[in-house]
Design a protein around this motif. Structure first.
Motif, short mmCIF file in Angstrom:
data_model
loop_
_atom_site.label_atom_id
_atom_site.label_comp_id
_atom_site.label_asym_id
_atom_site.label_seq_id
_atom_site.Cartn_x
_atom_site.Cartn_y
_atom_site.Cartn_z
N GLU A 17 0.79 -1.24 0.14
CA GLU A 17 0.08 -0.05 0.03
C GLU A 17 0.64 1.32 0.06
O GLU A 17 1.77 1.13 0.75
N TYR A 27 -12.45 3.17 6.64
CA TYR A 27 -11.21 3.06 5.93
C TYR A 27 -10.55 4.31 5.97
O TYR A 27 -11.13 5.49 5.81
N SER A 28 -9.23 4.42 6.06
CA SER A 28 -8.34 5.50 6.11
C SER A 28 -8.44 6.10 4.62
O SER A 28 -8.69 5.61 3.63
N LYS A 61 -5.75 6.92 3.01
CA LYS A 61 -4.66 6.33 2.34
C LYS A 61 -5.03 5.02 1.83
O LYS A 61 -4.79 4.45 0.49
N ARG A 62 -5.98 4.28 2.58
CA ARG A 62 -6.43 2.96 1.86
C ARG A 62 -7.55 3.06 0.92
O ARG A 62 -7.45 2.50 -0.20
N PHE A 100 -5.61 4.13 -2.30
CA PHE A 100 -4.87 2.79 -2.84
C PHE A 100 -5.80 2.10 -3.66
O PHE A 100 -5.62 1.60 -4.51
N LEU A 101 -7.27 1.80 -3.00
CA LEU A 101 -8.19 1.13 -3.82
C LEU A 101 -8.66 1.71 -4.99
O LEU A 101 -8.98 1.21 -5.84
N TYR A 126 -2.96 -7.61 -3.01
CA TYR A 126 -3.62 -6.64 -2.31
C TYR A 126 -4.60 -5.89 -2.84
O TYR A 126 -5.63 -5.39 -2.09
N GLY A 138 -8.27 -6.35 -1.73
CA GLY A 138 -8.52 -5.02 -1.11
C GLY A 138 -10.03 -4.62 -1.87
O GLY A 138 -11.08 -4.31 -1.21
#
Length: 146
Positions: free
Chosen positions: A16, A45-46, A48-49, A52-53, A95, A99
């Motif tokens: 990530e 969810y952050s 950042k997450r 990323f997704l 991931y 994810g």
């Protein structure tokens, strides 16, 4: 394209990214119970997450994305990903794959099938690793099925 701070995101990375900015993920009427559920979900969810997704989603080929999604929901286990989509899946990374599956299956419409579909996603990943992993152009590993 969305800003991702000064860090470049490697499309083949299975890590990530760090320090990523994100704009508001949902814009919909506030009075729907489904919208409330999904807004509450997004707070888990952050930023950042979520970014990323979002990058993972942008890397996903729409034909293979549809094929992967149908395979994930197929209770008959008759759907098999094409080698081309398996290779695409391995190249976006474990991931990203897991994810995206997790967030999709958290959506109100699919939450009741998540207990079946998330383990199936791990099987899809492992099947692709066994079939075309040597062609992936990046090191891939099997996913633990616990």
């Amino acid at each position: 394209s969305h800003p991702t701070s000064s860090q470049e995101i490697d499309q083949y990375s299975q890590q990530e990214p760090e320090n990523v900015n994100l704009s508001s993920p949902i814009e919909a009427p506030e009075n729907s119970p489904v919208v409330k559920y999904e807004r509450d979900l997004m707070h888990h969810y952050s930023h950042k997450r979520l970014e990323f997704l979002h990058v993972c989603l942008e890397k996903m080929n729409s034909d293979c994305g549809n094929e992967i999604f149908k395979n994930m929901l197929d209770e008959t286990n008759k759907q098999i990903l094409t080698n081309e989509c398996c290779l695409h899946l391995l190249n976006i990374g474990k991931y990203c794959h897991l994810g995206l599956a997790q967030i999709i299956l958290s959506i109100f419409e699919y939450k009741d099938i998540a207990t079946m579909a998330i383990p199936k996603n791990k099987h899809i990943w492992n099947d692709c690793v066994r079939r075309v992993g040597s062609q992936a152009g990046t090191q891939v590993s099997l996913e633990e099925l616990n």
